[in-house]
Scaffold this active site. Structure first.
Site, mmCIF file in Angstrom:
data_model
loop_
_atom_site.group_PDB
_atom_site.id
_atom_site.type_symbol
_atom_site.label_atom_id
_atom_site.label_comp_id
_atom_site.label_asym_id
_atom_site.label_seq_id
_atom_site.Cartn_x
_atom_site.Cartn_y
_atom_site.Cartn_z
ATOM 1 N N CYS A 69 0.850 -1.196 0.000
ATOM 2 C CA CYS A 69 0.000 0.000 0.000
ATOM 3 C C CYS A 69 0.888 1.250 0.000
ATOM 4 C CB CYS A 69 -0.909 -0.011 1.230
ATOM 5 S SG CYS A 69 -1.997 1.432 1.295
ATOM 6 N N CYS A 73 0.416 4.841 6.991
ATOM 7 C CA CYS A 73 -0.205 4.677 8.311
ATOM 8 C C CYS A 73 0.802 3.975 9.250
ATOM 9 C CB CYS A 73 -1.479 3.857 8.203
ATOM 10 S SG CYS A 73 -2.574 4.477 6.901
ATOM 11 N N CYS A 76 0.550 0.258 10.388
ATOM 12 C CA CYS A 76 0.099 -0.774 9.454
ATOM 13 C C CYS A 76 1.234 -1.540 8.782
ATOM 14 C CB CYS A 76 -0.781 -0.131 8.391
ATOM 15 S SG CYS A 76 -1.445 -1.366 7.246
ATOM 16 N N CYS A 113 -16.608 -9.281 5.847
ATOM 17 C CA CYS A 113 -15.927 -8.022 5.528
ATOM 18 C C CYS A 113 -14.681 -8.327 4.710
ATOM 19 C CB CYS A 113 -15.521 -7.306 6.809
ATOM 20 S SG CYS A 113 -16.883 -7.121 7.966
ATOM 21 N N CYS A 144 -19.482 -6.275 3.595
ATOM 22 C CA CYS A 144 -18.806 -5.028 3.962
ATOM 23 C C CYS A 144 -17.460 -5.018 3.238
ATOM 24 C CB CYS A 144 -18.587 -5.002 5.475
ATOM 25 S SG CYS A 144 -17.613 -3.589 6.038
HETATM 26 S S1 SF4 Z 1 -4.139 1.144 6.957
HETATM 27 FE FE1 SF4 Z 1 -2.536 0.052 5.791
HETATM 28 S S2 SF4 Z 1 -3.616 -0.730 4.004
HETATM 29 FE FE2 SF4 Z 1 -4.917 0.884 4.868
HETATM 30 S S3 SF4 Z 1 -4.343 2.757 3.835
HETATM 31 FE FE3 SF4 Z 1 -3.050 2.654 5.670
HETATM 32 S S4 SF4 Z 1 -1.152 1.633 4.998
HETATM 33 FE FE4 SF4 Z 1 -2.718 1.246 3.423
#
Ligand code: SF4
Length: 335
Positions: A69, A73, A76, A113, A144
């Site tokens: 991704c 974040c 994550c 989900c 979901c």
């Molecule tokens: S939580 Fe993880 S998967 Fe979702 S947008 Fe942020 S970095 Fe990407």
């Protein structure tokens, strides 16, 4: 700050007895500062007004596209920016998704989900996701998805395919947000939530605690959620799962009783929403989960894995439910 010392009056029925969208920061903070027994008593009282106190809705979660991704974040393991050793996988084939959905249904889940690690999906991805939604719905499950930021057109297409819920978390307070994510803004999140609502979808939106935020931030997150024009139908409250390689690995662990307080404040501020224990349950004792149910949690993720982190096995959950006399809510049981 203790509530008794503050100028905020939490004793009146206005605070506890109705659905509100005008929470002030001081009121939310004062809830967190109540004596624990008072807070749990109020939360359980509100809970009983709107829900069967011994019924818990069960959702199952599958990662349909893992890792790589572009977002940053800090919690994550799926961000391409952190080396967490997580294998990257493309969008899962339809038949594998539906096989997992069938298993989830057999285990008692009412909602399935599907999560994809994207900043935002491409239109061609949306068509494949729509096939998954149609397949999940045909099994008699609620559907979901969580796919990142959406355009108006994509949101409408998902609704047409039969999607019930869209998950998009605010994560934390507006003030603390830039400590956690820099690649998109709080307003971006709010804009997607507005699009989802406009398309007529139910909203699943919550946050993560234990990321080094303060009580003020936890209160700020709940104030944002409760002051949305309509409360999210589902409010997942995650406890940070620290993954080696992410910036938040090594963060001081949250006091479990502060987590329970967060659940109780969520219940009081969004009385009719499903409050979901989400990530982090593996690290919770049965006793802590029991306190969360007493504080008004009435939904869990069930199954062996969340998107990429562990989840208590289904059998352990069933044992805990038996010990507490809890029942799994039937399909479409949301208030
Ligand atoms: S939580 Fe993880 S998967 Fe979702 S947008 Fe942020 S970095 Fe990407």
């Amino acid at each position: 700050m203790r509530a008794q010392e503050s100028s905020v009056n939490l004793s009146g029925p206005a605070v506890f007895a109705r659905v509100r969208h005008d929470w002030r920061r001081e009121e939310a903070e004062a809830l967190f500062a109540l004596p624990f027994n008072d807070l749990l008593f109020h939360a359980q009282s509100v809970h009983r007004e709107h829900f069967d106190p011994n019924e818990v809705q069960v959702s199952s979660l599958l990662s349909i596209k893992t890792g790589a991704c572009s977002e940053d974040c800090a919690y994550c393991p799926q961000s391409a920016r952190y080396d967490t050793g997580l294998p990257r996988e493309g969008l899962m084939p339809l038949d594998e998704v539906l096989k997992a959905a069938r298993t989830a249904k057999e285990q008692g889940a009412g909602r399935f989900c599907m999560g994809a690690a994207w900043r935002s999906p491409k239109d061609r991805d949306i068509e494949r996701i729509c096939q998954m939604i149609e397949g999940v719905k045909a099994l008699g499950l609620e559907a979901c998805v969580t796919l990142g930021m959406l355009t108006d057109q994509q949101t409408r297409r998902l609704k047409e395919a039969g999607l019930d819920y869209y998950n998009h978390n605010l994560d934390t307070s507006e003030e603390y947000y830039s400590e956690i994510i820099t690649t998109r803004t709080y307003q971006d999140r709010l804009d997607t939530l507005e699009r989802v609502r406009e398309a007529g979808l139910n909203v699943c939106c919550g946050g993560i605690v234990g990321m080094g935020e303060s009580d003020k931030d936890r209160a700020g997150l709940l104030m944002q959620l409760a002051n949305l024009p309509q409360h999210p139908e589902s409010v997942p409250i995650n406890l940070l799962v620290q993954v080696e390689g992410t910036p938040l690995a090594g963060t001081e662990k949250l006091d479990p009783l502060v987590f329970v307080r967060t659940i109780a404040a969520t219940r009081i501020m969004m009385p009719k929403s499903r409050v979901r224990l989400s990530a982090g349950r593996t690290d919770m004792s049965d006793e802590m989960q029991a306190l969360c149910f007493l504080a008004g949690a009435n939904s869990i993720f069930y199954g062996e894995k969340l998107l990429t982190t562990g989840n208590p096995e289904a059998e352990r959950d069933k044992r805990l439910f038996r010990r507490l006399g809890l029942r799994m809510a039937g399909i479409y049981a949301d208030a």
